[in-house]
Write an enzyme that holds these catalytic residues in place. Structure first.
Site, PDB file in Angstrom:
ATOM      1  N   TRP D 107       4.922  30.413 -63.285  1.00 55.33           N
ATOM      2  CA  TRP D 107       6.235  30.648 -62.732  1.00 55.33           C
ATOM      3  C   TRP D 107       7.141  31.060 -63.869  1.00 55.33           C
ATOM      4  O   TRP D 107       6.814  30.875 -65.048  1.00 55.33           O
ATOM      5  CB  TRP D 107       6.715  29.456 -61.929  1.00 55.33           C
ATOM      6  CG  TRP D 107       7.158  28.283 -62.728  1.00 55.33           C
ATOM      7  CD1 TRP D 107       6.368  27.359 -63.322  1.00 55.33           C
ATOM      8  CD2 TRP D 107       8.504  27.925 -62.988  1.00 55.33           C
ATOM      9  NE1 TRP D 107       7.141  26.426 -63.943  1.00 55.33           N
ATOM     10  CE2 TRP D 107       8.456  26.749 -63.750  1.00 55.33           C
ATOM     11  CE3 TRP D 107       9.729  28.470 -62.653  1.00 55.33           C
ATOM     12  CZ2 TRP D 107       9.608  26.117 -64.192  1.00 55.33           C
ATOM     13  CZ3 TRP D 107      10.876  27.843 -63.082  1.00 55.33           C
ATOM     14  CH2 TRP D 107      10.807  26.680 -63.850  1.00 55.33           C
ATOM     15  N   ASP D 126       0.617  27.061 -67.556  1.00 57.65           N
ATOM     16  CA  ASP D 126      -0.052  25.782 -67.745  1.00 57.65           C
ATOM     17  C   ASP D 126      -1.382  25.985 -68.444  1.00 57.65           C
ATOM     18  O   ASP D 126      -2.055  27.001 -68.257  1.00 57.65           O
ATOM     19  CB  ASP D 126      -0.293  25.114 -66.382  1.00 57.65           C
ATOM     20  CG  ASP D 126       1.008  24.628 -65.742  1.00 57.65           C
ATOM     21  OD1 ASP D 126       2.027  24.551 -66.445  1.00 57.65           O
ATOM     22  OD2 ASP D 126       0.993  24.321 -64.536  1.00 57.65           O
TER      23      ASP D 126
END
Lengths: 403, 179, 403, 179
Positions: D107, D126
């Site tokens: 994101w 991540d």
């Protein structure tokens, strides 16, 4: 003395024989003289819980530091005792059957712990024995730090809904009688599940509208959309907005503190919003267009809870700027949803990311803190009842009977 | 060099049920496995006629133990426990919490009850199937021997035969007297 | 807007296409004007560690509260930094290749987290990328709160040994070149693994003797037994007695504080024991026959560590009765194994269950505490160097290069 | 009613790469997905000629941010991060720790650099494959929207396409300017 390598099967057989023998030996042993002042020998057994009351709740522990080992605790708020626990692995969700007949955990594992084949699982539990009564693989599920509306159950407990988002936004519909997923409903551009009635749910869409899904007797879904009722970029509504699933009543709470009373259905209707801060005699709070304004704002994880019998809303509030919507609450505000008035402000002993409430006449409020305690307040006046110390690592939401 | 299966089984069984001894010293708490492979064992010897000459408090743990609260580490039966007390996890002193299963096998300690001043054989049966219940954790070391004496070791996950061997909590079940 | 239920395969394909597309898009993008005072766009990458020195250690975290998520940390004692971690699930063990070429984790998972098919796993890791270079299923392994000698590696790194006990006591022999288990050696009535040479190990037996296993070129084992050299009921030797695997030298430490210097081999020899307490000018400590005597006693989990270059032994000591052998040490005693004399007593800032030591000239001592810190002392004088705060939940043992 | 596969893919892709906006308000940090399905996106717009009129500090986070220490929560790039800093876990600000893998998707937040007074698009990628690295944990909330706006949400496990989706830590990668 040396034996060569043996087959695993042979070992298994030996093991089970052994176990059986020992059990038999022990269970046939009885003390000869019961009158003697000697403590009796005992047999091992497993606790079956009595039927639960309104204060037996489920508490999900996300265990952020070791998320493979998330769990759901069964807790008695009256005694402060942990009654049992079940696994809720890796960003799991839990919902309870409205009549208390079962509860359901959606969880995810990999066969080799952090690798190997993935299993997205729906497990059903008997709430008195905590034994599994179903354990099936789902087509998938969304992996998100768990929000309550990532999973839901219909008013009569027939359907359980599990949100998925990989890669398309969809809701898997699990039939609790058939013990299988009977349908996957795509909700493109929308997310989360707010159930209404026995076979309907709504999702919030990225443009600030709602998507309403109704399934017919065969499970075939029909989808309708409402016009946008909020501007997500400017003042989005919280996922953890509380609802009453039976009648599809939701009070969507915005980051700034507006409350949108909503009646869900094929034609969901949204009332004109009112301000939590104004209800408390303060100025309406700014939204993203004036982010530096410091005032009381709602925030946390499960930041709000609803007591349906008197339409009281409990919201965690803190003082801060906009973009502090996940900050723990330093006060708990109790609001009357009918009169739009503040009932009470309860300063908290420690900031809480979570508030839950039981639905009965002697209701209890549940909070948490950084230490993983479950703090219990009296729902009548917000006074402390007890603290269940170090219940878990990251208590993220609660499920109370009949909510 | 190979040993037949029954012998091996008998030996294993002996370990799980070990601790048979009529000696009244601190040694009573240590298993009899190393001595020999016994005849197929049933249950620990229970000699009522030894009652008259009960031993003095046999261990430092026993000297400080209490008999009233089984949710505390100093409860008399926990002289050799290692882990989470099932009494604080939804179970009881001889009961597993719902959703877990007692191991049919266990290791055996010998604990002194300061109330009736008898020593009892205590089976520390683990409850298995859920990961650790993190309420009251206790470590009793009375008679705890290394894993090369498995029948007297409290580090082994005693969850054999319970499905998954995930350890949740420990019970302390009276299975006989140690006199 | 409604799509019906789709197949999982179709979603999978869509997902992988998506991932591939995004990756391509990102990796082909380059900033146009590198001279501009604008921070450059970056690409994601993965760290590869440089070759490690003597202060790069492995630390096992048992994570007792969430044991499915045990892990091994790679730590640089000089900077105090965590360099990476790998899974070490449920009572796992780890050993490092003597030349630093790899390390090996033996772990256990169930396919559905707390249920389903069990996997006993041996995973091999590249110590610089922490990528797996092998990931095989073992025939079984013992599930015991991990002790270091539940797993071992030969002096040349060819064989890795994994202890099993369900139901018979056995050692699985893993061939690191073939990446498979080539042999299972039964050691009835004995347990633990103390390696010697390239293809031999000894186990401690329940009667206080040793079983010595030597494998020939084909891996065929021969077992010999020593006479009992201690009385387990009275004064057993600790499992975490330190050894030098290259030459099969072990110093078995008893609960009471006797040290049995032992040279392992097909004919293991045990020297006459001497007393830690006597080496410190105190009285020899009582054994189980006089359990109430309070004195300084060894205790903890990895309670002792050996620095081979100067034959110094570090032992955690506490004041207590017999049957306190797992009590954390309040002092660290440094002993000269050649002269049988105390070198130094180091009072600890916090009690420690674990001590490790690096083998180099500027050696470092590793301790832990209840908060999961890794405390680093100077190996020359026991003075504090640094504390690596909250490294883990339950640090249970260490593996330092060349030990 | 069904939509064709390419449209759906384009929409999803748009979400993952969202945040394209040239507005200089706080809204710049919010993704453009809701507005429309854009043409197949490549990378965020990079308008050098907008440099002269740099915005004022756009958010409460930015007002207190620092540019020197990327192991602290107030480092400027972390205005919208949620999780463990890879810089404290063996990785770097755009590097995953060994043994983990960066998610190809992420994101996007918009963070203001107080040193050059520009706003940058930051991809919070991540690192996945090991369970949580429990060193420095941070929660930035600038522009964080609920999951019904996934491109601007920091609760989603952004580990798609990395093998197992176990979350270890988060990086903050500059992928463009937001001017």
């Amino acid at each position: 003395m040396l034996a060569d390598r043996r087959s695993r099967a042979a070992r298994r057989i030996a093991r089970s024989l052994l176990a059986a023998t020992v059990l038999t030996a022990i269970s046939t042993y009885k003390p000869a003289l019961a009158a003697e002042p000697i403590l009796q020998t005992e047999e091992s057994d497993v606790v079956t819980l009595p039927a639960g009351g309104p204060h037996r709740v489920l508490v999900e522990d996300g265990v952020y530091r070791h998320s493979k080992d998330g769990r759901v605790y069964v807790v008695d708020l009256d005694t402060g005792r942990l009654l049992g626990m079940v696994q809720a692995a890796y960003n799991a969700n839990v919902v309870a059957d409205p009549a208390g007949k079962a509860f359901y955990v959606a969880e995810t594992t990999w066969e080799r712990g952090n690798r190997g084949k993935r299993h997205d699982i729906l497990a059903a539990y008997d709430p008195r024995t905590l034994e599994m009564v179903a354990d099936i693989d789902l087509p998938g599920r969304a992996l998100i730090t768990p929000k309550k509306p990532d999973m839901a159950i219909g008013a009569d407990g027939h359907y359980v809904y599990v949100y998925d988002s990989s890669p398309t936004n969809a809701v898997h519909v699990y039939d609790t009688a058939l013990k299988s997923v009977v349908r996957t409903v795509d909700v493109p551009g929308c997310g989360l599940i707010y159930p209404w009635g026995n076979a309907g749910f709504s999702s919030i869409c990225g443009d600030g509208s709602l998507a309403n899904v109704q399934m017919d007797a065969k499970g075939k879904p029909t989808l309708t959309r409402t016009p946008p009722f909020f501007v997500p970029d400017r003042d989005p509504v919280f996922e953890h907005s509380p609802d009453v699933r039976a009648n599809g009543h939701v009070w969507f709470i915005s980051y700034s503190g507006l409350i949108y009373e909503t009646t869900l259905g094929t034609q969901s209707s949204v009332a004109k919003p009112w301000s939590i801060q104004e209800a408390a005699g303060l100025k309406r709070a700014s939204d993203a267009r004036a982010p530096f304004e410091v005032t009381w704002r709602p925030g946390g994880w499960q930041l709000a809870a609803l007591r349906a019998r008197d339409s009281h809303l409990f919201v965690l509030m803190h003082k801060g700027t906009f973009w502090t919507h996940k900050e723990a609450g330093s006060e708990l505000w109790e609001l009357d949803l009918k009169t739009h008035r503040l009932v009470r402000r309860v300063p908290l002993a420690a900031p809480s990311m979570m508030v839950g409430v039981t639905q009965d006449a002697q209701s209890r409020i549940m909070l948490t803190d950084e230490a993983g305690d479950l703090v219990v307040l009296d729902g009548a006046d917000g006074k402390p009842v007890r603290k269940i110390g170090a219940l878990g690592d990251a208590l993220i939401f609660t499920a109370a009977p009949g909510e | 060099m190979a040993r037949n299966g029954l012998d091996t089984m008998a030996e294993r069984l002996a370990r799980y049920l070990a601790g048979r001894s009529s000696r009244r010293s601190a040694l009573a708490r240590l298993g009899g496995w190393a001595a020999a492979i016994p005849a197929f064992p049933l249950l620990p010897v229970w000699r009522r006629d030894a009652r008259a000459a009960a031993p003095a408090v046999p261990s430092p743990f026993a000297a400080k133990a209490q008999v009233k609260d089984d949710t505390k580490c100093d409860y008399w039966r926990y002289c050799a426990i290692d882990g989470n007390l099932c009494t604080t996890c939804g179970g009881g002193v001889h009961s597993c919490p719902p959703g877990t299963h007692p191991s049919p096998t266990s290791w055996i300690g010998t604990c002194f009850n300061p109330q009736d001043r008898r020593s009892y054989l205590i089976a520390y049966r683990d409850c298995c199937g859920q990961d650790a219940c993190n309420e009251q954790n206790c470590l009793g070391m009375d008679g705890d021997l290394p894993t090369y004496r498995p029948q007297a070791n409290n580090d082994i996950i005693w969850c054999f035969g319970t499905g998954s061997l995930l350890y949740n909590c420990s019970t302390a079940v009276i299975v006989g007297t140690a006199e």
